[in-house]
Design an enzyme around this catalytic site. Sequence first.
Site, PDB file in Angstrom:
ATOM      1  N   ARG A  52       0.460  -1.649  -0.040  1.00  6.28           N
ATOM      2  CA  ARG A  52      -0.014  -0.182   0.575  1.00  6.28           C
ATOM      3  C   ARG A  52       0.843   1.220   0.293  1.00  6.28           C
ATOM      4  NH1 ARG A  52      -5.727   0.783   3.043  1.00  6.28           N
ATOM      5  NH2 ARG A  52      -6.723   2.460   1.443  1.00  6.28           N
ATOM      6  N   CYS A  53       2.035   1.555  -1.292  1.00  3.96           N
ATOM      7  CA  CYS A  53       2.638   2.324  -0.712  1.00  3.96           C
ATOM      8  C   CYS A  53       2.980   2.924  -2.381  1.00  3.96           C
ATOM      9  CB  CYS A  53       3.703   2.567  -0.115  1.00  3.96           C
ATOM     10  SG  CYS A  53       5.035   1.610  -0.165  1.00  3.96           S
TER      11      CYS A  53
END
Length: 779
Positions: free
Chosen positions: A374-375
Amino acid sequence: MTTETEPRTSAAIGGMGHSVKRKEDPRFIRGAGEYIEDVVLPGMLWMDIVRTPYAHATIKSIDASEALKIPGVLAVITGADLEKAGLHWMPTLAGDKQMVLPTTTVMYQAQEVAAVVATNRYAAADGVAAVFVDYEPLPVIVDPHKSLRPDAFVLRPDRGPDKANNHIWHWESGDKAATDAALAAAEVRVSEDIYIPRIHVASIETCGCVADWDAVRGQLTLHMTSQAPHAIRTVLALVSGLPEQNIRVKTHDIGGGFGGKVPVYPGYVLAVVASLTVGKPVKWIEDRSENLQADSFARDYHIHAELGATKAGKITSLKVKTIADHGYTDAAADPSKFPAGLFNVITGSYDFPNAFVEVDGVYTNKPPGGVAYRCSFRVTEAVHAIEQMVDILAHDIGKDPAQLRMENFIQPEQFPYKTPTGWEYDSGNYGVALQKAMDMIGYADLRKEQAEKRARGELMGIGISSFTEIVGAGPSKDFDIIGIKMFDSCEIRVHPTGKVTARIGVQSQGQGHETTFAQIIAEELGFDTDTAPYGLGTYASRSTPVAGAATAMASRKILDKARKIAAHLLECAEDDLDWEPGKFTVKGSPDRFKTIQEISFAAYTNHPQGMEAGLEAVDYYDPPNLTFPFGSYICVVDIDKTTGQVTVRRFVAVDDCGNIINPMIVDGQIHGGLTMGFAPALYESITYDELGNNQAGTFMDYLLPTAVETPRWETGKTITPSPHHPIGAKGVGESATVGAPPAIVNAVVDAMWHLGVRKIDIPMTPQKVWAILHEKGVA
């Protein structure tokens, strides 16, 4: 810059700025989603995988005879079987290679060793238990620093004599000489080692697939939980030798992706081989322990950072040296030119005159690493480092952390801003976002409260994270994965009834794509949001910045043709028409108009002579630049001296993601992201003992926060549109996960700074915090 979204369309149309309820939710709420577990094909078989208990060992032999005696077990596939067909190795998305099944040596605990195919999952599991593998243990390296030593044994001799060490790659960015000179001249220097441990995606549904080989048609259909089906298809074609046009990858509802479902896992390839071997569909789904122990991991960055500044607090220089532990193979999905991802966004929101960043990838006896959890490709690690360094500098020189940030922010008039590490930020207004967060939380009053509590011996901390994200992977001139350019596409077809079908190149994993992409079309063309696009693959917060732009551009192509049809119907020149979402009106004659629905029907029944019928368009959007969302988060913590327990009392998150499509969905993304940032700060970590044993291979040891532990999030917005994006959007899906951990860390350190605590590596567990307090004599 504004702080509110002003919708341009009516609520009935539901374009950008409207909090339209998600179209996806009814089927999920009713339990009607379709996941891989729900896929059942006629004659389907099950596959399970034999995994090694050793982190490094020689395979002396594999005996499958007892397994094959078990009723229902049809086949056992080993590395030797794959080697005969040249299928025992496969490429990774990072351009490295990894074993599908080993033939001589296992490289990490829980690595795949053999596959058992059976008539049901229980028989397959019994078969796995009955396969006997004779191992001879080998020495293990789990420390990347030791792996780089000249006397370390070589983990990957298959790479050839010119790669006779455990170093994978070196990557750097910025001006080293200028940065060294600036650091040498700095009045104040801050130096710190920061470790960001391994964490793992904990999706609702683990990885799995159903491989279905049709021998008559020579076609393979793979049902799977993938965020990048097109890349998966390419890798399968490379490994299997099947023509890519004969491979169909079908994604269903994904029970969480977050980067963990981008890589190509051996289980996928094994299911395909099994289907090719037995001629029937084969399903494989890993259990939770397999998922935590063997799938690709995130983080595991060992960072050494040096920050230079004046005594007054003007930042002058940043130098960062990092070791990236990639396990036994580099399986990251980073763009080819960026082996360390976008880590060089580490200068953050600050006006750095000089910066230099270098990263070295290293092999160890761990599962493959490098997932962008999630980046956007290592941005989380970069933000974690710079935001801690800025706080340490503020404490060292006795300046308030908020004030130091305000004095060093890139100013609005400096945009587009070129960083010393090569990025061009599109737009930003960092000071306003931080001030809004300070106003929301009552910053000045909190500092007074902190001083009063400290005088009473109580531990209260206030932490800030003012981050800049970098998302929207593209442009294609710089961004590709194994040669696949990272543009994106959208195809829109308007039917005679005025309904729309849209096909886009990104996959929904809970972000609400079916709703938000429909809203983009509604914004551009005025159709209501009953029409829902369906996605095919996404990661790195690319959906709105890239696929959303493609959707807007395709809509505008349709609008151009619609204008010609409207002019024909209204018997006027195209220039005499005014457009508002939903209809064209003749200038000066508001009673003369044609709605988009009337124009849609005419596109098939009454279009101008010589014009091609239909109303549709395709756009392949290649962005001119990435987008740079940003935010300021402030966290307040209290620490119990008797237990070391950290309690997040308040957390304010102010985000700026440019123009907002659906405020409600944005809030949901931020709430979820904040929880996923809260988790590694205080709970999540995967560690290994010296023999390479995973010490957090179940949810008993890998701790996830529940609704009970999760704080109440307070959110706010500012809006600074991206000047180059067709709808001014920037993306927000990953911002909260990036910005939350350093805010929490800075708050905990702030609570204990007066005790001589400069930094604490995450996760900041009660045991770790209590040990520090005990050492300081205050526990």
